[in-house]
Design an enzyme around this catalytic site. Structure first.
Site, PDB file in Angstrom:
ATOM      1  N   CYS A 202       0.836  -1.194   0.000  1.00  0.00           N
ATOM      2  CA  CYS A 202       0.000   0.000   0.000  1.00  0.00           C
ATOM      3  C   CYS A 202       0.878   1.254   0.000  1.00  0.00           C
ATOM      4  CB  CYS A 202      -0.922   0.003   1.221  1.00  0.00           C
ATOM      5  SG  CYS A 202      -0.066  -0.235   2.800  1.00  0.00           S
ATOM      6  N   PRO A 203       0.338   2.390  -0.446  1.00  0.00           N
ATOM      7  CA  PRO A 203       1.106   3.635  -0.405  1.00  0.00           C
ATOM      8  C   PRO A 203       1.214   4.153   1.025  1.00  0.00           C
ATOM      9  CG  PRO A 203      -1.124   4.066  -1.146  1.00  0.00           C
ATOM     10  CD  PRO A 203      -1.002   2.575  -1.029  1.00  0.00           C
ATOM     11  N   THR A 229       7.920  -4.187   0.860  1.00  0.00           N
ATOM     12  CA  THR A 229       8.617  -3.675  -0.317  1.00  0.00           C
ATOM     13  C   THR A 229       7.965  -2.373  -0.774  1.00  0.00           C
ATOM     14  OG1 THR A 229       7.230  -5.088  -1.709  1.00  0.00           O
ATOM     15  CG2 THR A 229       9.422  -5.918  -1.166  1.00  0.00           C
ATOM     16  N   ARG A 231       6.854   1.139   1.508  1.00  0.00           N
ATOM     17  CA  ARG A 231       7.459   2.310   2.131  1.00  0.00           C
ATOM     18  C   ARG A 231       7.820   1.979   3.576  1.00  0.00           C
ATOM     19  NH1 ARG A 231       8.301   3.445  -2.139  1.00  0.00           N
ATOM     20  NH2 ARG A 231       7.756   5.291  -3.381  1.00  0.00           N
ATOM     21  N   ASP A 255      12.631  -4.411   2.283  1.00  0.00           N
ATOM     22  CA  ASP A 255      13.355  -3.736   1.203  1.00  0.00           C
ATOM     23  C   ASP A 255      13.355  -2.231   1.428  1.00  0.00           C
ATOM     24  OD1 ASP A 255      14.698  -3.770  -1.403  1.00  0.00           O
ATOM     25  OD2 ASP A 255      12.908  -2.734  -2.113  1.00  0.00           O
ATOM     26  N   GLU A 260      15.508   5.468   5.962  1.00  0.00           N
ATOM     27  CA  GLU A 260      16.468   5.023   4.945  1.00  0.00           C
ATOM     28  C   GLU A 260      17.103   6.139   4.137  1.00  0.00           C
ATOM     29  OE1 GLU A 260      14.280   4.061   0.830  1.00  0.00           O
ATOM     30  OE2 GLU A 260      13.645   2.723   2.432  1.00  0.00           O
ATOM     31  N   HIS A 292      16.138  -0.985  -0.790  1.00  0.00           N
ATOM     32  CA  HIS A 292      15.162  -0.428  -1.736  1.00  0.00           C
ATOM     33  C   HIS A 292      15.501  -0.869  -3.156  1.00  0.00           C
ATOM     34  CE1 HIS A 292      12.042   2.990  -1.550  1.00  0.00           C
ATOM     35  NE2 HIS A 292      11.778   2.220  -2.598  1.00  0.00           N
TER      36      HIS A 292
END
Length: 344
Positions: A202-203, A229, A231, A255, A260, A292
């Site tokens: 999901c965003p 994977t 955010r 990820d 980050e 990422h």
């Protein structure tokens, strides 16, 4: 020929943009520096800028871009939570690459799950030292297990297809369910309670920030495996660390990471990183972290380059900006773009 400042350049970016830019009337100037309020002044004399997901595009950066005559910022990614859109409105058009390869990200999510579950990373390190013991490398069959997928956009749906290929049962949560998809949608609480593996697709929004937290972790099965994977800020990293230490979470494949932006994509192999939570997560045998990387396939890089340059071409030609991110649309919950198909 329009002159474009390209920020946060990596070798794999340059390869594909150099191949494709011959079809466009742009001069790309590559900078290794990230786009921030401190580096935004580098756009003096440029017509546009290209940025990436971990650049910091705050009010000061936007004002500097606009002051120097830049009217278009092309994000070569899908995510845009690093941009102050309120500050950008009426100053800077922002476009993005909404989809580059859902397969790249979904396949990486499954690859991380397989690697983490079957301890392939640990086995690889052992055999390089001629240690052929199997102790501590036991995994579990994915077949028959339940995968919980949060977010059923293109990536989430591809991941669901992959899970089904392994014979997994799939539950999903999304406030906007995909119609006629055959996906079994349930409420978040039920998904957390029933899933053996939970994957986030999901965003990052106000509603999804820290969707994995102390309260939701408590609803999950003991030994649940988490995959992210999407955010980093979807997960409260401190609470995840505690859940792994207690055994509540049996494994985590990440990820992305909440903090980050100053770390991922760079080489700190000769440095002691100052992020204690990340350092502790990396040290754990049941945590797998990539930086990422999920998008990184040739197909995705080609699509990113093509869409980014097309977005810029549309802007300079005065055309409809198909991939513009609009502050007003976000604010009103509906598209209020002007007749020319632009946010302002």
């Amino acid at each position: 020929m329009k002159k474009i400042a390209f920020f946060d350049t990596k070798p794999y970016d340059k390869i594909w943009f150099d191949q494709i830019k011959a079809d466009y009337d742009f001069e790309l100037v590559y900078f290794e520096e990230k786009l921030t309020s401190n580096t935004a002044s580098m756009v003096q004399g440029y017509d546009g800028a290209i940025a990436f997901v971990n650049d910091t595009i705050d009010k000061n950066a936007i004002e500097t871009l606009a002051k120097n005559g830049v009217g278009i910022l092309a994000m070569r990614c899908a995510g845009y939570n690093n941009i102050d859109f309120k500050a950008a409105f009426q100053k800077l058009h922002v476009v993005r690459v909404p989809a580059y390869s859902p397969y790249a990200v979904a396949e990486h999510a499954m690859a991380m799950l397989l690697c983490l579950n079957r301890k392939l990373h640990r086995a690889f390190n052992r055999t390089r030292e001629y240690n052929f013991s199997l102790n501590g490398l036991t995994g579990f069959d994915l077949h028959g297990k339940t995968a919980g997928v949060i977010g059923t956009g293109k990536i989430g749906r591809v991941f669901i297809d992959i899970c089904r290929g392994f014979g997994m049962n799939v539950l999903a949560f999304d406030p906007y369910p995909a119609k006629d998809s055959g996906i079994e949608y349930v409420e978040q609480e039920e998904l957390f309670a029933r899933a053996d593996v939970i994957s986030l697709h999901c965003p990052l929004t106000k509603e999804t920030a820290h969707i994995i937290n102390k309260k939701t972790l408590a609803l999950m099965k003991d030994g649940v495996v988490l995959i992210n994977t999407s955010r980093g800020a979807l997960i409260d990293s401190d609470e995840l660390l505690e859940a792994i230490k207690s055994g509540k979470v049996g494994g985590a494949a990440l990820d992305v990471y909440e903090e980050e932006s100053d770390l991922f994509y760079e080489d700190f192999s000769n440095t002691n990183i100052q992020d204690d939570v990340l350092a502790r997560l990396i040290s754990m045998h049941n945590v797998l972290i990539t930086s990422h990387q999920a998008f990184l396939t040739n197909e995705a890089l080609q699509n990113i380059a093509e869409t980014t340059l097309k977005n810029l071409e549309e802007y300079f030609a005065g055309k409809l900006l198909q991939n513009e991110i609009c502050y007003q649309c976000d604010k009103l919950g509906k598209c209020e773009k002007l007749p020319n198909g632009r946010c302002f």
